[in-house]
Write an enzyme that holds these catalytic residues in place. Structure first.
Site, PDB file in Angstrom:
ATOM      1  N   GLU A 263      24.427  -5.844 -27.612  1.00  0.00           N
ATOM      2  CA  GLU A 263      24.803  -4.867 -26.582  1.00  0.00           C
ATOM      3  C   GLU A 263      23.847  -3.680 -26.553  1.00  0.00           C
ATOM      4  OE1 GLU A 263      27.447  -3.914 -30.206  1.00  0.00           O
ATOM      5  OE2 GLU A 263      26.435  -5.642 -29.312  1.00  0.00           O
TER       6      GLU A 263
ATOM      7  N   ASP B 226      23.411   1.859 -26.594  1.00  0.00           N
ATOM      8  CA  ASP B 226      24.370   0.898 -27.154  1.00  0.00           C
ATOM      9  C   ASP B 226      25.727   1.081 -26.464  1.00  0.00           C
ATOM     10  OD1 ASP B 226      24.890  -0.996 -29.640  1.00  0.00           O
ATOM     11  OD2 ASP B 226      26.615   0.354 -29.443  1.00  0.00           O
ATOM     12  N   ILE B 227      26.333  -0.027 -26.063  1.00  0.00           N
ATOM     13  CA  ILE B 227      27.653   0.027 -25.423  1.00  0.00           C
ATOM     14  C   ILE B 227      28.710   0.329 -26.489  1.00  0.00           C
ATOM     15  CG2 ILE B 227      29.376  -1.255 -24.085  1.00  0.00           C
ATOM     16  CD1 ILE B 227      27.091  -2.968 -22.992  1.00  0.00           C
TER      17      ILE B 227
ATOM     18  N   ASP C  59      29.731 -10.664 -20.892  1.00  0.00           N
ATOM     19  CA  ASP C  59      28.442 -10.976 -20.262  1.00  0.00           C
ATOM     20  C   ASP C  59      28.297 -10.252 -18.925  1.00  0.00           C
ATOM     21  OD1 ASP C  59      27.847 -12.570 -22.389  1.00  0.00           O
ATOM     22  OD2 ASP C  59      28.250 -14.477 -21.357  1.00  0.00           O
TER      23      ASP C  59
END
Length: 278
Positions: A199, A156-157, A173
């Site tokens: 994300e 996960d970002i 994006d």
């Protein structure tokens, strides 16, 4: 006989039979009393009997034979026409078959494209969630046959919403696409890399134990932190779970998700395996 037949008879029959002693199959026409022509076939032979020369001739009416020959010629003509029509039909059939083969191949290509689209995330070009779920079930089935371990990563970002709010969704994006390319480049050919949603990204690593999974995940985390995404630098949190015989697809995802949550709530930019949560 008609004048023409008489002329032919006298100029051909007599000289020939005198020279060779016989004449075979001369076609002539006699004229009947009804004035109708009667086609005939004449055969003749010159013989000597009792010191006298005789010309013995046999005349056979040819009307039936000519009718048969005419019928044969007509039949032959019809056969030739039918043969020609068959050839043309075969050529048309061959062209239709070729067209069918082309259309069939086009349909196969379209179906392949549709299948690829159905299993591909449009933004990142990675496999999508559906493909991931099917692959996860396949790896579980393989584990049940071979007992070879495999591990699941959920990546996960960190603070991705802040990126979108600060720089806009187009930049967000670009970050997603850049991370997808990095994950793909760093993965093995046998690994499954997919976008899970938003994300989050997921990786299935076949034949990977707990210890190896931790080392690989740490390598991913460090590589992502050190790689600029355009003008931005990002970090990620990673949750890991390694499949056990008592697991299902849902329990494995749940364990990896809990490990990810642990990484998030304990400072982010870190790796956590489900077995290490305390």
């Amino acid at each position: 006989m008609s004048v023409t037949n008489k002329l032919f008879f006298h100029t051909y029959f007599y000289p020939f039979i005198q020279l060779y002693g016989h004449v075979n199959e001369i076609y002539l026409s006699f004229r009947a009393s009804t004035q109708l022509d009667v086609p005939v076939l004449l055969n003749g032979i010159r013989q000597e009997r009792d010191g006298e020369i005789y010309l013995d001739c046999v005349v056979v009416e040819m009307r039936k034979r000519l009718e048969h020959e005419k019928d044969i010629l007509q039949t032959k003509k019809k056969l030739e026409e039918l043969y020609q029509a068959t050839n043309e039909a075969n050529k048309k059939l061959e062209l239709l078959h070729q067209e069918y083969e082309i259309k069939q191949q086009e349909l196969i290509n379209v179906n392949h494209q549709l299948e690829t689209m159905a299993l591909t995330d449009a933004l990142t070009g990675l496999n999508n969630r559906r493909f991931f779920q099917e692959s996860l079930l396949a790896n579980i089935a393989l584990f049940q046959l071979s007992q070879l371990p495999f591990s699941l990563f959920i990546i996960d970002i960190d603070r991705f919403k802040l990126i979108n709010d600060t720089y806009g969704h187009p930049v967000g994006d670009l970050v997603l696409h850049g991370l997808a390319q990095l994950l793909k480049a760093e993965s093995r050919e046998v690994d499954i890399v997919a976008r899970y949603g938003g994300e989050e990204f997921v990786l299935i690593l076949p034949n990977t134990t707990e210890e190896n999974a931790k080392l690989i995940a740490e390598r991913y985390r460090a590589k992502i932190e050190a790689t600029p995404m355009g003008d931005l630098s990002i970090t990620t949190s990673i949750g890991i779970a390694t499949f056990k015989s008592e697991d299902t697809d849902q329990t494995l995802i749940s364990k990896a998700d809990q490990a990810l949550y642990f990484s998030k709530t304990n400072g982010r930019n870190r790796v956590t395996h489900a077995v290490d949560m305390v």
